[in-house]
Write a protein that holds these residues in place. Structure first.
Motif, PDB file in Angstrom:
ATOM      1  N   GLU A  10       6.516  11.732  -7.467  1.00 24.90           N
ATOM      2  CA  GLU A  10       6.226  11.128  -6.164  1.00 24.90           C
ATOM      3  C   GLU A  10       6.488  12.136  -5.041  1.00 24.90           C
ATOM      4  N   GLN A  12       6.054   2.078  -9.650  1.00 25.11           N
ATOM      5  CA  GLN A  12       5.986   3.323  -8.883  1.00 25.11           C
ATOM      6  C   GLN A  12       5.229   4.390  -9.665  1.00 25.11           C
ATOM      7  N   CYS A  18       1.472   3.735  -9.830  1.00 25.46           N
ATOM      8  CA  CYS A  18       0.848   4.000  -8.526  1.00 25.46           C
ATOM      9  C   CYS A  18       0.693   5.498  -8.280  1.00 25.46           C
ATOM     10  N   GLU A  58      -2.082   6.941 -10.409  1.00 30.85           N
ATOM     11  CA  GLU A  58      -3.408   6.569  -9.929  1.00 30.85           C
ATOM     12  C   GLU A  58      -3.748   7.307  -8.631  1.00 30.85           C
ATOM     13  N   ARG A  59      -2.770   7.492  -7.761  1.00 35.24           N
ATOM     14  CA  ARG A  59      -3.001   8.275  -6.539  1.00 35.24           C
ATOM     15  C   ARG A  59      -3.319   9.725  -6.880  1.00 35.24           C
ATOM     16  N   GLN A  83       4.880   2.205  -1.327  1.00 38.04           N
ATOM     17  CA  GLN A  83       3.660   2.981  -1.503  1.00 38.04           C
ATOM     18  C   GLN A  83       2.880   3.105  -0.191  1.00 38.04           C
ATOM     19  N   CYS A 118       2.088   6.747   1.201  1.00 42.70           N
ATOM     20  CA  CYS A 118       0.707   7.163   1.500  1.00 42.70           C
ATOM     21  C   CYS A 118       0.591   7.717   2.917  1.00 42.70           C
ATOM     22  N   VAL A 151      -4.061   1.631  -0.692  1.00 42.25           N
ATOM     23  CA  VAL A 151      -2.904   0.998  -1.331  1.00 42.25           C
ATOM     24  C   VAL A 151      -3.316  -0.207  -2.169  1.00 42.25           C
ATOM     25  N   LEU A 154      -4.963   0.297  -5.542  1.00 42.27           N
ATOM     26  CA  LEU A 154      -4.186   0.652  -6.727  1.00 42.27           C
ATOM     27  C   LEU A 154      -4.128  -0.546  -7.678  1.00 42.27           C
ATOM     28  N   SER A 173      -2.026  -1.647  -9.706  1.00 44.68           N
ATOM     29  CA  SER A 173      -0.775  -2.410  -9.763  1.00 44.68           C
ATOM     30  C   SER A 173      -0.701  -3.502  -8.703  1.00 44.68           C
ATOM     31  N   PHE A 174      -1.540  -3.402  -7.653  1.00 45.02           N
ATOM     32  CA  PHE A 174      -1.512  -4.387  -6.565  1.00 45.02           C
ATOM     33  C   PHE A 174      -2.775  -5.245  -6.526  1.00 45.02           C
TER      34      PHE A 174
END
Length: 815
Positions: free
Chosen positions: A172, A208, A211, A214-215, A474, A478, A494, A497, A499-500
């Motif tokens: 991260e 986390q 995310c 994926e980012r 996140q 970002c 965001v 992603l 996960s959301f």
């Protein structure tokens, strides 16, 4: 639709799921693998030359079935890979052998492999193993965490290549603070290996990690294959879904037949008939003038038993709290001193300094040393500690998964796994509570053993769909990485992603407006969003990278040597325990948060504010009921334990709690035994409160509710029946105003969203209705109706020993 497909190495099960768009998605996993000698040789021939040489030099007799299976998946498909098998089954090698072969044959133009671990210690351990494997490969390996060499990190940034070992927080940090460097570091990334998948799945760090990955994929345009490793997964489909998040790939999950295992189990019990302890003096010491424990006879007998059972045996003693393990090891040290035995006792938990923990790990790896180490969860994960003679669990395991992890720490390298359970309980001679004499931890231990050993069941890990504290994290990450963003662009980045995906735009809008009001965010003249005045110190702190809650600790030092940390100030002259030793405070620097100490003799106590939490699954609760209803005399129980089991069975079978939904405890107090999991029981608790009934869960991990009710049993049964037959609106329940699932960044999330997270991700009314079938006679649904999410092959041949000293080993197996 389920289709069976034969393959020369595996039988695959393809589950076709039709989406509403008309597109079909195949989730691919392997039911079992068939590996003949010819298959293994074919795979061996495909491995890189330096790996073949390494196998010969280390005298591996053959490749294991899961290693052959993993090679076939990596070499012959483009799928993700999930490897779920027991501890010390060669999963790490199964992942790295084909991946390193691929990298060797087709070198990457950047870092080719990222290995992600939840622990720095696990990275350090794997680093040593990989260094040896890669000696003749020209493939460098770099570890990247807070304690790693900055020189090596800078070298990797200038010349990105090989394998990177990293924690989610460090990844991260790279993505947030070195966004440009990430483009070159990962421009040709081929594989991401995620160790201890089960750990990440149940933790905020898992969200986390998903995310960040994926980012990173969106930044680089590269979609590396993922390989997940785990020893304890209760539901492979949930793990496959988790591992695949954001990749759009299928996933292969080979389950190799590894033959049957022998196993030794024994449960022993000690009794304090009077729950009286000497009061602690001002010094904080729990010992007498000679430094020997002053306590009840049962405690003394327990420590003496542990001392005898661990003599000249390499052992891990597990307990469920740091306080307990410190006290156990301190007492063993005193007994050893009294008997002029060597001091072989160590402590390994998160508050012991990294240097002392690493020293303990090195000692445990040594074949000559017979170290006895007290630990909590820190030694559950896959750090290499060599062969153990046994593991000891003091008290009940937290869960079936935890039991499986701890069992997996012993029996390595050909030894028969040997696990000893010990209990110390205080018996109340006179108890007003009819259920008071029941030792629920003891019964739960038997249920856990039976579920894992007999039925091969582990708790499924439920996904978190509404982690609003991670949504905050996140969002801020970002913005720090990208700078100013429009609300629409931020929402797309965001909420896009995976996960959301369950969080609606309306909820995100509420979060952003709340953050603007808190000045965590700020609007620009162009109506964009940037990090606000209150948000700057948050995101610029090194603590921002961690999404788990870490208390404020004080450093404990003996002169210049760091012993560990504690979470409260112990004034000058006060004694406390840490790392299995007693210390006396000689100075305190509260500004620098340092306590200076000197070592002193005797047994002292220490306490930490944060204790473990765990919930019970319905399958486990129903197994507890079955143990109580049954007549089996489990062969691993000592005679004292067998007698205690009979006592508890007599109480429960004559109290009515096993068959009746409601049991009177006194004139207006009733016990509701629905025999459901914690989430379902909590849901019923709040539903009863909504109906005006005073309900409570008497103690943590309790399996029943206590209700104060002025009516008759039949009237209370009708109240519950009405609840179960209703269309209950969970949002109307009388939840506490501050109800929430614990999260580090909850203070920045609107309370209504935290309440929604609790309702959606924790309460389970549908599960409650499914698990309780209220008929006209209010009978509870039969246990066989509970689904058994079994995903572990029947590969255990149990040998139950009451003589735990029988330490005969099987023949050494291949690597």
């Amino acid at each position: 639709m389920i289709v069976m497909i034969e393959h020369r190495y595996f039988r695959y099960v393809c589950v076709q799921v039709y989406l509403c768009s008309g597109v079909s998605v195949f989730r691919l996993y392997v039911e079992y693998a068939v590996t003949s000698l010819e298959d293994k040789m074919n795979v061996f021939d495909r491995l890189a030359p330096f790996i073949q040489d390494y196998i010969y030099e280390n005298k591996w007799e053959e490749l294991r079935a899961n290693q052959v299976a993993a090679c076939e998946v990596i070499f012959d498909s483009d799928d993700n890979l999930l490897l779920s098998s027991g501890t010390a089954s060669g999963k790490t090698e199964a992942a790295f052998l084909p991946v390193l072969t691929e990298l060797y044959n087709n070198p990457s133009n950047s870092v080719g492999v990222v290995y992600i671990s939840p622990l720095k210690a696990l990275i350090n351990d794997q680093f040593k193993r990989l260094e040896q494997l890669l000696l003749d490969s020209n493939l460098p390996v770099t570890k990247w965490h807070g304690d790693a060499s900055m020189t090596q990190k800078n070298k990797l940034i200038k010349h990105p290549e090989g394998i990177l070992q990293i924690t989610p927080e460090s990844l991260e940090s790279l993505l947030t603070n070195k966004r440009g460097a990430c483009l070159s570091l990962f421009s040709d990334l081929r594989f991401v290996i995620i160790d201890e998948v089960h750990y990440f799945m149940r933790d905020a760090r898992g969200i986390q990690l998903l995310c960040v990955l994926e980012r990173l994929r969106k930044l680089t345009g590269v979609n590396p294959r993922r390989i997940g490793l785990s020893a304890t997964l209760g539901d492979l489909t949930l793990a496959i879904d988790w591992l695949n998040t954001g990749t759009g790939r299928d996933c292969a999950a080979p389950i190799a037949e590894e033959g049957k295992r022998r196993l030794r189990l024994h449960v022993e019990r000690f009794v304090n008939y009077a729950d009286k302890r000497n009061a602690e003096g001002n010094s904080g010491s729990a010992g007498d003038a000679d430094g020997v424990l002053v306590g009840s006879a049962g405690d003394r007998a327990h420590y003496e038993y542990l001392f005898q059972q661990t003599l000249d045996k390499k052992t891990i003693i597990f307990a469920n709290s740091r306080e307990e393990i410190e006290f156990i090891i301190a007492n063993l040290r005193q007994i050893a001193l009294k008997n002029k035995a060597p001091d072989v006792y160590r402590v390994h938990h998160g508050n012991v300094s990294a240097l002392l923990r690493e020293s303990t790990e090195d000692e445990m790896k040594s074949e000559e040393e017979r170290i006895v180490t007290g630990a909590t969860v820190t030694l559950e994960l896959g750090i290499d500690i060599g062969s153990l003679d046994q593991a000891i669990q003091v008290g009940a395991p937290i869960s079936v998964s935890s039991f499986a992890q701890r069992l997996g720490r012993c029996g390595r390298r050909g030894q028969v796994p040997q696990l000893l359970f010990t209990f110390t309980e205080s018996i109340k001679i006179n108890s007003d509570d009819a259920l008071g004499p029941i030792n629920w931890d003891f019964i739960r231990t038997i249920a856990i053993i039976e579920l894992y050993i007999r039925e091969h069941w582990i708790e499924p890990i439920q996904p978190q769909h509404h982690a609003y504290n991670l949504l905050y994290h996140q969002t801020m990450s970002c913005l720090k990485s990208n700078g100013e963003m429009s609300p629409a662009a931020l929402a797309q980045a965001v909420l896009g992603l995976e996960s959301f995906k369950h969080i609606p735009q309306e909820d995100y809008k509420k979060l952003l407006n709340h953050l603007l009001a808190l000045t965590q965010l700020q609007r620009t003249e162009l109506d964009g969003l940037i990090i606000g005045r209150a948000g700057e110190p948050i995101v610029n702190s090194h603590k921002f990278l961690t999404v788990f809650i870490a208390p404020e600790y004080l450093l404990v030092k003996e002169e210049n040597r760091t012993i560990g940390t504690v979470d409260k100030v112990y004034p000058v002259g006060v004694r406390f325990a840490l790392a299995g030793m007693s210390w006396e405070t000689v100075d305190v620097n509260e500004k620098s948060k340092v306590i200076f100490v000197k070592r002193v003799p005797g047994v002292s106590v220490v306490d930490w504010d944060v204790d473990f939490t765990a919930e019970l699954h319905t399958v486990l609760v129903r197994k507890i009921r079955n143990v109580l209803k049954g007549e089996e005399s489990y062969p691993y129980l000592s005679e004292s334990c067998k007698e205690r089991l009979q006592e508890i069975r007599y109480i429960t079978q004559n109290s009515g709690i096993l068959d009746a939904l409601i049991t009177p405890l006194s004139d207006m107090k009733f016990a509701i035994f629905a025999w459901v999991g914690t989430r379902q029981l909590v849901t019923l608790h709040y539903a009863l409160l909504q109906h005006g009934l005073k309900s409570r869960i008497p103690f943590p991990r309790c399996v029943y509710l206590e209700v104060i009710y002025e009516g008759e049993v039949e009237e209370l049964e009708k109240e519950i029946r009405d609840i179960l037959l209703s269309d209950l609106d969970l949002y109307s329940l009388p939840l506490p105003s501050k109800v929430q699932i614990e999260g580090k960044y909850n203070e920045f999330v609107p309370q209504e969203l935290l309440r929604k997270q609790f309702i959606e991700d924790y309460l389970d009314f549908e599960g409650l209705k499914d698990d309780i079938a209220i008929k006209d006679d209010t009978d509870i649904k039969d246990d066989t109706d509970i689904k058994d999410d079994t995903n572990i092959k029947d590969n255990t041949d149990i040998k139950f020993n009451t003589d735990i000293n029988d330490n005969t080993n099987d023949d050494r197996t291949s690597m």
